[in-house]
Design an enzyme around this catalytic site. Structure first.
Site, PDB file in Angstrom:
ATOM      1  N   CYS A 142       0.824  -1.180   0.049  1.00  0.00           N
ATOM      2  CA  CYS A 142       0.118  -0.010  -0.095  1.00  0.00           C
ATOM      3  C   CYS A 142       0.739   1.143  -0.211  1.00  0.00           C
ATOM      4  CB  CYS A 142      -0.992  -0.041   1.238  1.00  0.00           C
ATOM      5  SG  CYS A 142      -2.017  -1.511   1.076  1.00  0.00           S
ATOM      6  N   HIS A 155      -2.430   8.159   6.071  1.00  0.00           N
ATOM      7  CA  HIS A 155      -2.680   6.964   5.527  1.00  0.00           C
ATOM      8  C   HIS A 155      -3.848   6.518   5.928  1.00  0.00           C
ATOM      9  CE1 HIS A 155      -1.768   3.164   3.583  1.00  0.00           C
ATOM     10  NE2 HIS A 155      -1.824   2.567   4.677  1.00  0.00           N
ATOM     11  N   GLU A 188      -0.248   4.572  13.214  1.00  0.00           N
ATOM     12  CA  GLU A 188       0.196   6.091  12.701  1.00  0.00           C
ATOM     13  C   GLU A 188      -0.032   7.077  13.491  1.00  0.00           C
ATOM     14  OE1 GLU A 188      -0.729   8.411   8.608  1.00  0.00           O
ATOM     15  OE2 GLU A 188      -2.135   6.987   8.899  1.00  0.00           O
ATOM     16  N   LYS A 233      -9.741   8.517   3.156  1.00  0.00           N
ATOM     17  CA  LYS A 233     -10.083   7.179   2.980  1.00  0.00           C
ATOM     18  C   LYS A 233     -11.483   6.955   3.759  1.00  0.00           C
ATOM     19  CE  LYS A 233      -5.580   4.961   2.453  1.00  0.00           C
ATOM     20  NZ  LYS A 233      -4.753   6.018   2.685  1.00  0.00           N
ATOM     21  N   HIS A 237      -9.989   2.092   1.226  1.00  0.00           N
ATOM     22  CA  HIS A 237      -8.677   2.127   1.192  1.00  0.00           C
ATOM     23  C   HIS A 237      -8.293   1.626  -0.409  1.00  0.00           C
ATOM     24  CE1 HIS A 237      -4.593   1.283   1.526  1.00  0.00           C
ATOM     25  NE2 HIS A 237      -4.655   0.474   2.378  1.00  0.00           N
ATOM     26  N   PHE A 248       2.011  -3.426   4.097  1.00  0.00           N
ATOM     27  CA  PHE A 248       2.425  -4.667   4.753  1.00  0.00           C
ATOM     28  C   PHE A 248       4.067  -4.807   4.332  1.00  0.00           C
ATOM     29  CE2 PHE A 248      -1.767  -7.598   4.101  1.00  0.00           C
ATOM     30  CZ  PHE A 248      -2.369  -6.784   5.354  1.00  0.00           C
TER      31      PHE A 248
END
Length: 404
Positions: A161, A297, A308, A327, A332, A391
């Protein structure tokens, strides 16, 4: 080192397929999330998804469509829209000073389709020749290179991502170093159910009842992310090249930072992203207090948003800039999200506002110190920090500059 500016943008997302429509959706806080009943019938725990309406046949002929999955067509359309937005003719990018860098980390549907065709038809020669080009992770850049006939760099970045964020950052670095004059960059994500059923198996998706309120970044009631996709593209070029041709400069890439957590394959750390943010700020020569909008994010997962938040506080202390989580509206967008954040930030700056974080009602103990922007602010951001994380602990941060 060359200054690197943004001169064109293109976007295909669940908020719309052109900059003005998407800017209006951002301003109004309109969600692009829907419920897909087919996913529930198939056995998904969640049927929520962003919905992209895109007519590929209106943009590409049959031969072109043969070698491109849906998301590659969306990426190519966004790239061509960005070129047009930048005032560039295709003939102007057909040289070795113009290149392509896109973020993408899967092409799952084509792999499923070719296996199904083999089982149905019994011979590999009956699968069709297009699937080899549709199934590669680099399908965007190989098809776009063929369509635009650029002769410079042609790369696909795969880092989950954070792919789109790294694509913009690497493109910026190549221009700053003088290796390329202009790069069309961005990211794309397929939106079909075949590509994300394993995510659903992890229990990563929201199961909220109201699709428009399901994605709740930083909110105490968040219960998972909403999968989405589409494509985002930008034209980056050296300031000198843009000025020489009289281009309208939309913004500037001031800094790029990257890091990896070096810890868990799926659980983000409390300090990895902060190193990317600090690197981006140092590269830009910008102090934390000069950032007036942080485009987070923030995927709406309990662990991800908490991590985060800890990383943001590590960099900014308890006086954080206004924090926005797009988002909440888009879901996402996975591989494209780091690039789409740059497009969304550019649109906000151009239209004179900062988008709200919809669905944020109350923080939890991990997010309560963040300055979450709950409603639209009628102010154009001047210095924006965009975060993306993936990831494997891959992180990318970008500092953008708008206006004087």
């Amino acid at each position: 080192m060359q200054r690197v500016v943004i001169t064109g943008i293109g976007i295909i997302s669940c908020l719309g397929n052109d900059p003005d429509t998407v800017a209006k959706a951002l301003y109004e806080g309109r969600s692009g999330v829907v419920l897909d009943e087919e996913r529930l019938a198939l056995g998904f725990a969640s049927g929520l998804t962003g919905k992209v309406d895109f007519d590929a046949k209106a943009r590409f002929n049959r031969k072109q469509r043969k070698t491109m999955p849906d998301f590659a067509m969306q990426a190519c359309a966004a790239a061509m829209d960005a070129l047009q937005h930048a005032g560039l003719d295709a003939s102007e990018v057909r040289n070795d000073r113009n290149g392509l860098v896109f973020g993408c980390d899967s092409s799952a549907l084509s792999a499923v389709e070719q296996v199904d065709l083999l089982r149905d038809r019994g011979e590999t020669c009956l699968i069709g020749s297009g699937h080899i080009f549709r199934g590669l992770t680099s399908t965007i850049t190989m098809n776009l290179n063929t369509l635009l006939k650029t002769k410079g760099v042609s790369l696909t970045i795969s880092s989950a991502c954070s792919s789109g964020g790294h694509a913009v950052g690497l493109a910026s670095d190549l221009i700053a170093l003088g290796r390329q004059e202009r790069i069309i960059c961005g990211g794309a994500q397929e939106i079909n159910w075949q590509s994300i059923c394993s995510f659903d198996a992890l229990g990563a998706f929201s199961t909220a009842g109201d699709p428009h309120k399901a994605s709740r970044p930083f909110d105490a009631g968040r219960d998972g992310l909403v999968p989405s996709g589409g494509a985002a593209a930008l034209v980056l070029e050296s300031y000198e090249a843009a000025q020489k041709r009289g281009a309208t400069i939309l913004g500037e890439i001031l800094g790029y930072g990257f890091s990896s957590d070096g810890e868990n394959i799926s659980v983000p750390s409390s300090e990895g992203l902060s190193r990317a943010m600090s690197m981006a700020l140092d590269h830009a020569g910008v102090q934390p207090g000069e950032i007036d909008y942080l485009n987070a994010h923030a995927t709406s997962t309990p662990l991800g948003d908490a991590a985060e938040a800890a990383n943001i506080l590590r960099v900014f202390g308890e006086q954080t800039p206004p924090v926005g989580a797009i988002k909440a509206m888009t879901g996402h967008e996975f591989w494209m999200s780091g690039a789409s954040q740059v497009v969304y930030s550019t649109l906000m700056a151009a239209h004179g506002f900062m988008a709200p974080t919809i669905n944020f009602e109350a923080p939890d103990s991990q997010t309560e110190k963040l300055n979450i922007l709950k409603t639209v602010r009628e102010q154009s951001p001047k210095r924006v920090l965009c975060n993306s994380a993936g990831f494997g602990g891959s992180n990318a941060s970008l500092v953008l500059g708008f206006g004087a």
